[in-house]
Scaffold this motif. Sequence first.
Motif, mmCIF file in Angstrom:
data_model
loop_
_atom_site.group_PDB
_atom_site.id
_atom_site.type_symbol
_atom_site.label_atom_id
_atom_site.label_comp_id
_atom_site.label_asym_id
_atom_site.label_seq_id
_atom_site.Cartn_x
_atom_site.Cartn_y
_atom_site.Cartn_z
ATOM 1 N N ASP A 172 54.740 -41.596 16.625
ATOM 2 C CA ASP A 172 53.505 -42.295 16.489
ATOM 3 C C ASP A 172 53.601 -43.595 17.293
ATOM 4 O O ASP A 172 52.734 -44.094 18.038
ATOM 5 N N ILE A 173 54.886 -44.251 17.239
ATOM 6 C CA ILE A 173 55.173 -45.581 18.082
ATOM 7 C C ILE A 173 55.230 -45.164 19.569
ATOM 8 O O ILE A 173 54.460 -46.171 20.431
ATOM 9 N N ILE A 174 55.549 -44.201 20.062
ATOM 10 C CA ILE A 174 55.509 -43.661 21.655
ATOM 11 C C ILE A 174 54.022 -43.870 21.809
ATOM 12 O O ILE A 174 53.583 -44.088 23.037
ATOM 13 N N LEU A 175 53.174 -43.004 21.004
ATOM 14 C CA LEU A 175 52.004 -42.724 21.062
ATOM 15 C C LEU A 175 50.916 -44.247 21.222
ATOM 16 O O LEU A 175 49.997 -44.474 22.029
ATOM 17 N N GLU A 203 73.959 -33.566 21.978
ATOM 18 C CA GLU A 203 73.806 -32.581 21.142
ATOM 19 C C GLU A 203 72.555 -31.700 21.390
ATOM 20 O O GLU A 203 71.670 -32.284 21.879
ATOM 21 N N ARG A 204 72.413 -30.466 21.174
ATOM 22 C CA ARG A 204 71.491 -29.503 21.349
ATOM 23 C C ARG A 204 70.275 -30.016 20.770
ATOM 24 O O ARG A 204 68.824 -30.234 21.312
ATOM 25 N N GLU A 205 70.350 -30.479 19.388
ATOM 26 C CA GLU A 205 69.361 -31.160 18.664
ATOM 27 C C GLU A 205 68.590 -32.188 19.296
ATOM 28 O O GLU A 205 67.344 -32.711 19.175
ATOM 29 N N ALA A 206 69.401 -33.158 19.986
ATOM 30 C CA ALA A 206 68.742 -34.169 20.673
ATOM 31 C C ALA A 206 67.735 -33.735 21.808
ATOM 32 O O ALA A 206 66.755 -34.334 21.982
ATOM 33 N N HIS A 207 68.240 -32.539 22.413
ATOM 34 C CA HIS A 207 67.252 -32.113 23.504
ATOM 35 C C HIS A 207 66.161 -31.525 22.773
ATOM 36 O O HIS A 207 64.751 -31.851 23.142
ATOM 37 N N LEU A 208 66.002 -30.760 21.569
ATOM 38 C CA LEU A 208 65.226 -30.282 20.758
ATOM 39 C C LEU A 208 64.061 -31.415 20.505
ATOM 40 O O LEU A 208 62.880 -31.416 20.628
ATOM 41 N N ILE A 209 64.737 -32.704 19.881
ATOM 42 C CA ILE A 209 63.954 -33.760 19.605
ATOM 43 C C ILE A 209 62.903 -34.309 20.924
ATOM 44 O O ILE A 209 61.806 -34.423 20.688
ATOM 45 N N LEU A 210 63.652 -34.378 21.936
ATOM 46 C CA LEU A 210 62.983 -34.644 23.118
ATOM 47 C C LEU A 210 61.941 -33.831 23.277
ATOM 48 O O LEU A 210 60.766 -34.321 24.058
ATOM 49 N N GLN A 211 62.134 -32.555 23.484
ATOM 50 C CA GLN A 211 61.106 -31.514 23.856
ATOM 51 C C GLN A 211 60.020 -31.519 22.974
ATOM 52 O O GLN A 211 58.904 -31.808 23.351
ATOM 53 N N LEU A 212 60.316 -31.884 21.655
ATOM 54 C CA LEU A 212 59.040 -31.830 20.723
ATOM 55 C C LEU A 212 58.447 -33.187 20.910
ATOM 56 O O LEU A 212 57.148 -33.348 21.014
ATOM 57 N N MET A 213 59.028 -34.277 21.352
ATOM 58 C CA MET A 213 58.279 -35.482 21.578
ATOM 59 C C MET A 213 57.394 -35.436 22.698
ATOM 60 O O MET A 213 56.164 -35.583 22.802
#
Length: 651
Positions: free
Chosen positions: A268-271, A300-310
């Motif tokens: 939400d802050i990014i947007l 970590e793999r999840e850090a990448h998942l978070i960025l993909q989701l963002m």
Amino acid sequence: MYEQVSHSLLNEILIKLNSEIKQHELRHFYTRLGANFYAIHSLFHLLYGDRDDFEDQALCLVEAMARQYMDRSEQLKRKDIEREKDHNWFLSQKWVGMALYTDGFANNLSGLTDKLFYFQELGVNMIHIMPILACPDGKSDGGYAISDFRRVDSRIGTNEDLHKLSESLEKRDILLTMDVVVNHTSDEHDWAKRARKGEKKYQDYYYLFDNREIPDMFEETMPEIFPETAPGNFTWDEEMNKWVMTVFNNFQWDLNYSNPAVFIEMLDIILFWSNQGADIIRLDAVAFLWKKIGSVSQNEREAHLILQLMKDCCQVTAPGVLFIAEAIVAPSEITKYFGEDAINAKECEIAYNATFMALMWDAVATKNAKLLYQGLRSLPDKLERATWLNYVRCHDDIGLGFDDADIHAVGYEPVEHRKFLLDYYTGNFSDSDARGFPFGHNLKTGDARISGSLASLVGLETALESNEPKRIDNAIQHILLLHSLILSFGGLPLLYYGDELGTLNESDFLNDENKALDSRWAHRPNFDWDKAELRHQPGTIEQQIFNAIKKMIAVRKEILAFADFNNRELIYVDNPHLFVFSRFNLTRTSGGVLVVVNFDANPQYLDMANPQIKSVLSYGHIIDLISGDTPAMFKNQLVIPPYHFYWLSDQ
Ligand code: GLC
Ligand code: GLC
């Protein structure tokens, strides 16, 4: 994940959407949501699928995206559509950036708005204004410890001032880059305060522990980022009676992304800032977003998942906005922040080319390009729709994060070689004019990084004291050759404010107890506008550097081969002092450029009969695009003066 599952969840979400949202005309939003929802759902499920409230959280996520879309101005929505049509727009050679501290450069946002002519004069058309959001006095890590993510710090101005700045930038076709510090908050952020008061909801935003059991397990494998000023990765909080994870400074509390509420807040802050007119968002310290016991808790793999989701979510609400990944990590890890196994960036479209940066500093110290060539050859290709952010200096330290295998491959021993570089730049090597400082010295591992301004690191400060014109000139040549590399390599060049005038180290920070132990402040200058005036006075150092960089920028913008389409070839040459690469147009027919840099104190010779060179410069008559002259040649040998560079092209 079956598509049916994501479709039916999307249908349910659309039914449950708040009625206020439903009343709005959100055609483009729904189209993009439909197109991206399978990916969004899959990622959200991978991260949070085991929670009972998964579907409620998915609804919250979509509502946050929809509300921000409703708040997005018509003008920005139009820009989104234009950029969707011309989706490789940022790969053009037309863009040249500069990073700066608003207070250091122009006191505050309205001061900065009044100084935009300066960027236009130089040719800069992207500015990265480093964190300007509310942060505590003193304990702020240069603005990277934020206490209110939605408000400009009152010392820098107001949200309205930012709005005015963004309007003025828009009129001048200058891009605005802003930081969102996604990994942590200040310990004075409202969430931290409420966590301290015992509110469970906000305690779940952070990593908190009652005793040392889990922190000790983490410490077994987690490195220290600021070993001198903030050793360890946890801080005891008296009021809460708990240990808090604080990877950076002890006043920077790491956010817990295993909680979906944290993800939604930060998205939400990014947007929110995208809606205030940011064209590009720099996501700070992204390598650190996921913590795992038994690992270094970086990449970590999840850090990448978070960025993909963002990225997927941002594409629905504000598709014109790009992300920069600030991941200063091992060369093989950095490219992963574009997103793996893809053509278009699935995570961040732009990533700091920390590998290139550190390798250039190696070449300056060793006076040869052996490791630079080797290290870049090992760097994986970037994706098609993604680009490097190439820089010489920034507000942070220089880490010597080369790959040990590359160091071995060119015949050095890694520990000794890093020690040599550190000594070279911090005054412990007799044959060096560099004036840098060690940063982050870790007594346990012996590691350290380097601080210092570009000009001081290449010896301008020492040279001025000695008052020897030749040494002064050598320093100037270094400043120019390093800029010639970031401007021609392929990617978005990011200059650092003050470097275009040869700004030396500062020492004021030593008198401020909150800064004295952090040598990065040596190169975070208070911009000297009187010094800047000297750029118009013939013969001054400022004029020589400013004009030369201005010229390079202007030439860059005219050369199509400098756009970034993986159209670069590193060229192996026998002479180790030279670094040579070609840039070509996609047709490879004409318009190619040969970049040649001599890192040595003596003139060097390049054999132009090399077939790779001949394939770029095939028509005989060669000119240097900067001077317009034909460089000296002797029997097929090109002569490159000491610390000089050429951008060569067929006429
Ligand atoms: C980023 C910033 C750096 C800061 C760190 C912690 O790496 O560039 O200045 O210290 O994050 O926020
Ligand atoms: C480390 C981090 C990087 C940060 C820097 C701050 O290198 O990896 O993210 O910018 O420290 O000095």
